[in-house]
Write an enzyme that holds these catalytic residues in place. Structure first.
Site, PDB file in Angstrom:
ATOM      1  CB  SER A 479      -8.694  47.550  88.055  1.00 58.62           C
ATOM      2  OG  SER A 479      -8.332  48.528  88.563  1.00 58.62           O
ATOM      3  CG  ASP A 567     -15.722  49.132  85.595  1.00 63.18           C
ATOM      4  OD1 ASP A 567     -15.210  50.215  86.984  1.00 63.18           O
ATOM      5  OD2 ASP A 567     -14.845  48.403  85.451  1.00 63.18           O
ATOM      6  CG  HIS A 599     -13.883  47.680  88.794  1.00 62.98           C
ATOM      7  ND1 HIS A 599     -12.452  48.431  88.034  1.00 62.98           N
ATOM      8  CD2 HIS A 599     -12.874  48.232  89.616  1.00 62.98           C
ATOM      9  CE1 HIS A 599     -11.666  48.514  87.435  1.00 62.98           C
ATOM     10  NE2 HIS A 599     -11.707  47.910  89.314  1.00 62.98           N
TER      11      HIS A 599
END
Length: 626
Positions: A479, A567, A599
């Protein structure tokens, strides 16, 4: 000296035998997660020492269940589940009296997400649901037994979050036109909000945390930065907006991690029956719990004798007699105990990963690193067992968020790297939460700037201390951490010999424009304040200058990119566009796309695939063992 025997990826990342146990309200049973058909599902078992009645009460063979809770009716248990990582959570009900009955989806709207606002009491709970408008969370009353959903409040368009008292009264948080955060009461009769108090929005990039209605419904407990650098717990009167101090720590913030990771325990510890505040979790190098109730103080003192770890998941029966506690520990994760406060007796219920020998695992050590401009960077260093800690290959592991922080405890990825001979450094760079308001705001405008300088300063410190070989340093993150890895190979390509980008941002503007609709109206105090608004031409130009996608011609470092196809936070295009641009230049890049993940990988086969790829990639480029 030599490294201990290699531990396989599967042994580090296999599902726990048991985990996340909580006690039933009547104190007779526990619910916990355990594998069923290679997926974590919810199980229930009696608490007597000889109980052998464990049974699986959910049956999801597609994706592991991670979030569940008891209701106040011993017949029902609820859990959350999404579809292949799309984060459209639904609330499901399990009938504990009918083991053969399938789970019931209580919020069956396709493409919508649901989130309970409080525990189930008197058979009902309030649920936020965006089934009317993908950008707006409305509030419904959910009857768990019947499945009836009754609309309680229509989001007027600017509410970012709702609160519900035990009597069903609603309160809301929303952004003002100036970007401040406003707490309001909801008027059922008029369908309007009554402003109560306003807070400086810049102090709360991820919203106010914690924020809990008091048991009597006349106030909220919240983490406040008003007139202080460190969050403290205050009570806000819901009639007047007046703040009253409840508790604080002179040098630590209230533990901020739960707002990003709901698997971690909430910072407020409350009485199971009355809801009264028993204790508050703070976080420095490790956790500190301050007891606000003398009886709970006695309970806590006895619990803390059970393990050298930090008290993690904690639950009690409604009488406060029987407690189930799991511990966070860097080398013995999640050991869970039953404690009886009336008798003082305790016993170990389970160790989630009994096949791992704590003696073969590496200690995580808090270290403080000075930044080049004078900040203390509170970090964690993990050194491999059995080898001299000199001139080692180093992996810099960067946390996501960036409004999050690394903490002390078991990290399977870190342990896998240490087992393969790498020193592992985790730097809480500026902008990390939990280190005060000034440190948080020092990150404004510093993406690919001083935030990255902090990471490089961490690498330089490890080299200067003799731990790390400067020619064998990798950067690895997910991320925001994936973005940091890409910044590392575009802005400072000489520092890193390898990089791993997991669901990372390559284009800051595209990232913001493709965020889920539910998130886009609420970016003023986080992404827009810290990075910029892509709809402003001048800010857009600055954002692109800080985006790795515009500097792919600088990449000469070996790169591994891993992406979840579903995601919704960092869409696959963020990775596809980067990889396409690199391959167009003839640059080799390893690329793994996981078709049934979002994610963050959940299913075991995907976690195994990811870490086998990481292990092999780093072995080729840093020289550790695969």
């Amino acid at each position: 000296m030599a490294l201990p025997a290699p531990i396989s990826v599967e042994d580090f990342f296999r599902p726990p035998t048991r985990a996340a146990a909580t006690i039933s309200p009547d104190g007779t049973k526990i619910a916990f997660l355990a594998p069923w058909k290679e997926r974590l599902n919810v199980w229930v078992q009696g608490l007597e020492p000889d109980a052998d009645d464990a049974r699986c009460v959910t049956a999801d063979e597609n994706r592991s269940v991670l979030h569940f809770e008891w209701t106040d009716d011993p017949r029902w248990l609820i859990y959350l589940q999404d579809s292949n990582g799309d984060e459209n959570w639904h609330v499901f009900r399990v009938d504990l009296d009918d083991p053969d009955a399938p789970a019931v989806d209580l919020t069956p709207s396709p493409g919508a997400m649901a989130a309970p606002l409080r525990e189930v009491k008197n058979g009902t709970t309030a649920v936020m649901l965006n089934n009317r408008d993908a950008t707006l969370l409305d509030v419904h009353q959910l009857d768990v037994a019947t499945g009836d959903l009754t609309l309680k409040a229509l989001n007027p368009g600017h509410v970012s979050g709702w609160l519900c008292s035990d009597d069903g009264t609603l309160f809301a948080t929303s952004l003002t036109s100036a970007g401040d955060l406003q707490l309001s009461g909801w008027d059922d009769a008029t369908g309007t909000l009554r402003p109560i108090v306003t807070f400086d929005g810049s102090d709360y990039p991820t919203g106010i945390h914690p924020l809990v209605v008091t048991p009597d419904g006349t106030g909220v407990w919240m983490g406040s930065y008003r007139d202080t650098d460190h969050t403290r717990i205050v009570r806000v009167d819901l009639a007047t907006g007046e703040e009253t101090d409840v508790d604080g720590h002179p040098g630590l913030d209230v533990d901020p991690r739960g707002i990003v990771s709901p698997i971690l325990p909430a910072p407020l510890i409350q009485d199971r029956r009355t809801g009264e505040l028993l204790g508050v979790r703070y976080y420095g190098e490790r956790q500190v719990i301050r007891a606000l109730d003398s009886r709970f103080g006695d309970v806590l003192a006895n619990l803390e004798k059970l393990s050298e770890g930090d008290v993690g998941r904690l639950s009690s029966d409604e009488s406060g007699r029987r407690w189930v506690v799991g511990f966070n520990h860097d080398r013995d994760p999640g050991a869970t105990y039953l404690y009886d406060h009336d008798t003082g007796e305790s016993r170990l219920l389970f160790r989630p990963l009994p096949h791992l020998d704590p003696e073969a695992l590496a200690a995580m050590r808090p270290v403080t690193i000075p930044s080049r401009d004078g900040w203390d960077l509170h970090s964690y260093l993990t050194l491999p067992v059995g080898v001299e800690p000199r001139n080692l290959p180093l992996v810099l592991v960067v946390h996501g968020g960036p409004w999050y922080r690394d903490g002390w405890g078991f990290d399977a990825g870190v342990q896998m790297l240490a087992n393969r001979g790498y020193a592992v450094l985790q730097v809480n760079f500026r902008g990390s939460t939990g280190y005060g308001k000034a440190f948080l705001k020092a990150a404004i405008g510093e993406f690919a700037g001083k935030m990255h300088d902090d990471l490089v300063d961490g690498v330089n410190w490890a080299v200067e201390q003799g731990y790390a070989d400067p020619d064998r340093v990798a950067i690895f993150g997910g991320s925001y951490g994936g973005y940091a890895a890409l910044v590392g190979v575009t802005f400072t390509p000489d520092v890193f010999a390898a990089a791993v980008d997991y669901v990372g941002i390559s284009d800051l503007a595209n990232f913001m424009r493709t965020l889920p609709p539910i998130a886009r109206p609420h970016l003023a105090n986080n992404w827009h304040r810290y990075v910029g608004n892509p709809e402003d031409a001048q800010q857009l130009a600055d954002m692109m200058a800080r985006s790795p996608i515009t500097k792919v011609d600088q990449i000469r470092t070996p790169l591994l990119v891993i992406q979840g196809a579903n995601d919704v936070r960092v869409v696959q295009a963020e990775s596809d566009n980067l990889v396409t641009a690199l391959r167009a230049r003839g640059v080799e890049v390893d690329y793994v796309v996981q078709a049934d993940e979002g994610h963050g990988a959940v299913n075991s086969e995907n976690v195994f695939q990811m870490y086998h790829a990481v292990s092999g990639f780093l072995a080729r480029h840093l020289g550790g063992r695969a």
